[in-house]
Design an enzyme around this catalytic site. Structure first.
Site, PDB file in Angstrom:
ATOM      1  N   HIS A 100      -6.971   5.810  -0.737  1.00 36.29           N
ATOM      2  CA  HIS A 100      -5.674   6.431  -0.475  1.00 36.29           C
ATOM      3  C   HIS A 100      -4.908   5.572   0.511  1.00 36.29           C
ATOM      4  CE1 HIS A 100      -7.359  10.146  -2.176  1.00 36.29           C
ATOM      5  NE2 HIS A 100      -8.461   9.727  -1.567  1.00 36.29           N
ATOM      6  N   GLY A 101      -3.607   5.482   0.299  1.00 34.66           N
ATOM      7  CA  GLY A 101      -2.754   4.780   1.264  1.00 34.66           C
ATOM      8  C   GLY A 101      -1.646   5.702   1.702  1.00 34.66           C
ATOM      9  N   LYS A 114      -2.350   3.283  -9.425  1.00 34.87           N
ATOM     10  CA  LYS A 114      -1.829   3.773  -8.147  1.00 34.87           C
ATOM     11  C   LYS A 114      -0.810   4.866  -8.435  1.00 34.87           C
ATOM     12  CE  LYS A 114       0.265   1.923  -3.927  1.00 34.87           C
ATOM     13  NZ  LYS A 114       0.482   0.674  -3.203  1.00 34.87           N
ATOM     14  N   CYS A 171       1.314   5.758   0.742  1.00 32.56           N
ATOM     15  CA  CYS A 171       2.277   6.062  -0.327  1.00 32.56           C
ATOM     16  C   CYS A 171       1.650   6.763  -1.518  1.00 32.56           C
ATOM     17  CB  CYS A 171       2.880   4.747  -0.806  1.00 32.56           C
ATOM     18  SG  CYS A 171       4.628   4.711  -0.700  1.00 32.56           S
ATOM     19  N   GLY A 172       0.323   6.724  -1.624  1.00 31.55           N
ATOM     20  CA  GLY A 172      -0.279   7.327  -2.808  1.00 31.55           C
ATOM     21  C   GLY A 172      -1.776   7.118  -2.870  1.00 31.55           C
ATOM     22  N   VAL A 177      -5.130   5.579  -5.208  1.00 32.19           N
ATOM     23  CA  VAL A 177      -5.527   4.616  -6.247  1.00 32.19           C
ATOM     24  C   VAL A 177      -6.829   5.109  -6.891  1.00 32.19           C
ATOM     25  CG1 VAL A 177      -6.105   2.208  -6.749  1.00 32.19           C
ATOM     26  CG2 VAL A 177      -4.424   2.730  -4.968  1.00 32.19           C
ATOM     27  N   ASP A 236       3.898  -6.861   5.189  1.00 33.57           N
ATOM     28  CA  ASP A 236       2.752  -5.996   5.507  1.00 33.57           C
ATOM     29  C   ASP A 236       1.448  -6.733   5.220  1.00 33.57           C
ATOM     30  OD1 ASP A 236       1.786  -3.616   6.491  1.00 33.57           O
ATOM     31  OD2 ASP A 236       1.858  -2.564   4.574  1.00 33.57           O
TER      32      ASP A 236
HETATM   33  N1  LIG Z   1      -5.613  -3.106  -7.910  1.00 35.69           N
HETATM   34  C1  LIG Z   1      -6.528  -2.553  -7.118  1.00 35.69           C
HETATM   35  N2  LIG Z   1      -7.832  -2.629  -7.419  1.00 35.69           N
HETATM   36  C2  LIG Z   1      -8.770  -2.069  -6.618  1.00 35.69           C
HETATM   37  N3  LIG Z   1      -8.486  -1.431  -5.468  1.00 35.69           N
HETATM   38  C3  LIG Z   1      -7.189  -1.306  -5.111  1.00 35.69           C
HETATM   39  C4  LIG Z   1      -6.153  -1.857  -5.904  1.00 35.69           C
HETATM   40  N4  LIG Z   1      -4.968  -1.592  -5.290  1.00 35.69           N
HETATM   41  C5  LIG Z   1      -5.264  -0.910  -4.176  1.00 35.69           C
HETATM   42  N5  LIG Z   1      -6.592  -0.731  -4.056  1.00 35.69           N
HETATM   43  C6  LIG Z   1      -7.298  -0.038  -2.981  1.00 35.69           C
HETATM   44  O1  LIG Z   1      -6.848   1.300  -2.936  1.00 35.69           O
HETATM   45  C7  LIG Z   1      -6.738   1.749  -1.593  1.00 35.69           C
HETATM   46  C8  LIG Z   1      -5.363   2.346  -1.369  1.00 35.69           C
HETATM   47  O2  LIG Z   1      -4.405   1.322  -1.550  1.00 35.69           O
HETATM   48  P1  LIG Z   1      -2.896   1.474  -1.153  1.00 35.69           P
HETATM   49  O3  LIG Z   1      -2.216   0.203  -1.503  1.00 35.69           O
HETATM   50  O4  LIG Z   1      -2.383   2.740  -1.749  1.00 35.69           O
HETATM   51  O5  LIG Z   1      -2.921   1.731   0.401  1.00 35.69           O
HETATM   52  P2  LIG Z   1      -3.349   0.863   1.684  1.00 35.69           P
HETATM   53  O6  LIG Z   1      -2.848  -0.540   1.529  1.00 35.69           O
HETATM   54  O7  LIG Z   1      -4.818   1.034   1.943  1.00 35.69           O
HETATM   55  O8  LIG Z   1      -2.587   1.619   2.817  1.00 35.69           O
HETATM   56  P3  LIG Z   1      -1.046   1.598   3.177  1.00 35.69           P
HETATM   57  O9  LIG Z   1      -0.275   1.844   1.918  1.00 35.69           O
HETATM   58  O10 LIG Z   1      -0.953   2.715   4.128  1.00 35.69           O
HETATM   59  O11 LIG Z   1      -0.784   0.242   3.770  1.00 35.69           O
HETATM   60  C9  LIG Z   1      -7.029   0.545  -0.707  1.00 35.69           C
HETATM   61  O12 LIG Z   1      -8.354   0.651  -0.240  1.00 35.69           O
HETATM   62  C10 LIG Z   1      -6.925  -0.642  -1.621  1.00 35.69           C
HETATM   63  O13 LIG Z   1      -7.838  -1.631  -1.289  1.00 35.69           O
END
Ligand SMILES: Nc1ncnc2c1ncn2[C@@H]1O[C@H](COP(=O)(O)OP(=O)(O)OP(=O)(O)O)[C@@H](O)[C@H]1O
Length: 346
Positions: A79-80, A98, A82-83, A85, A192
């Site tokens: 989870h991040g 995502k 914004c949403g 995954v 970022d």
């Molecule tokens: N294409 C992908 N394949 C595998 N894991 C992914 C992929 N994209 C994102 N993730 C994983 O999913 C999780 C959530 O990602 P997301 O980009 O939503 O947020 P974040 O970067 O962790 O946080 P924030 O958006 O607050 O900076 C993270 O642990 C990220 O490593």
């Protein structure tokens, strides 16, 4: 290059066709302001344009008209802000999806559209996570991406030790090339850069992701101070006395901090978030211990972590730095290292 998404997301193909402000034409000077931010009319228009390609998934060069119900949930990935995954399969093909809830807040919506836009227009960069397509529903936006194995902050957490210099060498090359590509081809800065936005797959390929707060450059500068994770922001972005603009060298600072964190196994500043930000503004920037790392590695970190942004190297200079040249010439098996550390940390 095998081009997996003919859709180009928002109606884009090799050449962006949509006269959208969402999509900067590479042939025009970069001068589309960060238009979509905070302007609800623009956001609505862009969303409607994007909806035209909703459901078109391009996998191995073939575009499928897909429906959401054909995505089979496999497992949660993370989870991040914004949403969420999740790992899903579509006709037995595994993807990371995502899901970002639609919101009436136009700033939040512009983040979602920016993330979608950048990942779609970057289909020809091997250092940026690949997009297969997306769905826009009444409730959310779902971006279907290649499924990577992990991000670097999770990997650090898991293995509980620093990355070897030779691995950092290889990942530096990929990340600098991704940032250089965004700057030169699309006049975009990431804003970022941090370990959680750098992904690794099982074959050792390293890619940049998460473009929700990327910024369009106007005369090579970005203007919104608030976007990004403050702990990785350059001092010029945190300093309240600074004027409101900065350039790609702020991402170079974030890259430098990321390299230090991977090399030492920990974020270099301690204390509360406020104390850490204050240290970034006022203290001497972190350095690598020359008794533990090669002179080239210590030097590239020093070149990134200069308090004065004009003293930091730009991407062309970083790509010519001895640390990068050295690791480009070495055959490092990132895949084997990754398999070993995952096995050891089970
Ligand atoms: N294409 C992908 N394949 C595998 N894991 C992914 C992929 N994209 C994102 N993730 C994983 O999913 C999780 C959530 O990602 P997301 O980009 O939503 O947020 P974040 O970067 O962790 O946080 P924030 O958006 O607050 O900076 C993270 O642990 C990220 O490593």
């Amino acid at each position: 290059m095998d081009r997996d998404f003919g859709l180009g997301g928002l109606g884009l193909n090799d050449t962006p066709k949509m006269p959208s402000k969402l999509v900067p034409s590479p042939r025009q000077p970069p001068l589309v302001p960060p238009t979509i931010r905070g302007n609800s009319h623009n956001v609505q228009t862009l969303l409607e344009q994007a909806e035209k390609n909703s459901g078109a998934l391009t996998i191995h060069g073939v575009t499928h008209k897909a429906e959401i119900k054909e995505l089979d949930f496999m497992e949660d990935i993370g989870h991040g802000s914004c949403g969420t995954v999740t790992k899903c399969s579509y006709k037995s093909f595994t993807m990371a999806v995502k899901t970002m809830p639609r919101t009436t807040n136009s700033y939040e919506m512009s983040r979602i559209l920016m993330d979608l836009d950048v990942i779609c227009i970057s289909f020809d960069c091997p250092y940026i996570v690949r997009c297969y397509g997306y769905f826009i529903t009444t409730y959310d936006v779902r971006v279907c991406m290649e499924c990577m194995a992990t991000c670097l902050d999770r990997l650090l957490d898991r293995i509980k030790k620093p990355f070897p210099e030779r691995i950092i060498g290889k990942l530096s090359i990929s990340i600098i090339k991704a940032l250089h590509y965004l700057k030169t081809k699309h006049q975009i800065m990431h804003r970022d850069v941090k370990p959680s936005n750098i992904l690794l797959d099982w074959s050792g390929v390293i890619k940049l992701c998460d473009f929700g707060i990327a910024g369009r450059l106007i005369e090579s500068r970005a203007h919104s101070k608030t976007a990004g994770c403050p702990l990785y922001m350059g001092p010029e972005r945190l300093d309240p006395n600074n004027d409101d603009s900065y350039d790609i060298r702020s991402d170079v600072w974030s890259l430098g901090l990321t390299l230090v964190e991977l090399a030492t196994g920990r974020y270099p500043f301690g204390g509360s978030e406020f104390e850490m930000m204050s240290k970034i503004i006022h203290d001497e920037p972190p350095r690598l211990d020359p008794t533990m790392f090669s002179p080239e590695f210590c030097d590239i970190v020093t070149c990134c972590l200069q308090r004065d942004p004009t003293k930091r190297l730009n991407y062309d200079q970083l790509l010519q730095h001895p640390f990068i040249l050295k690791h480009e010439g070495v055959d490092t098996d990132v895949e084997e290292w990754f398999a070993d550390v995952m096995c050891d940390s089970e």
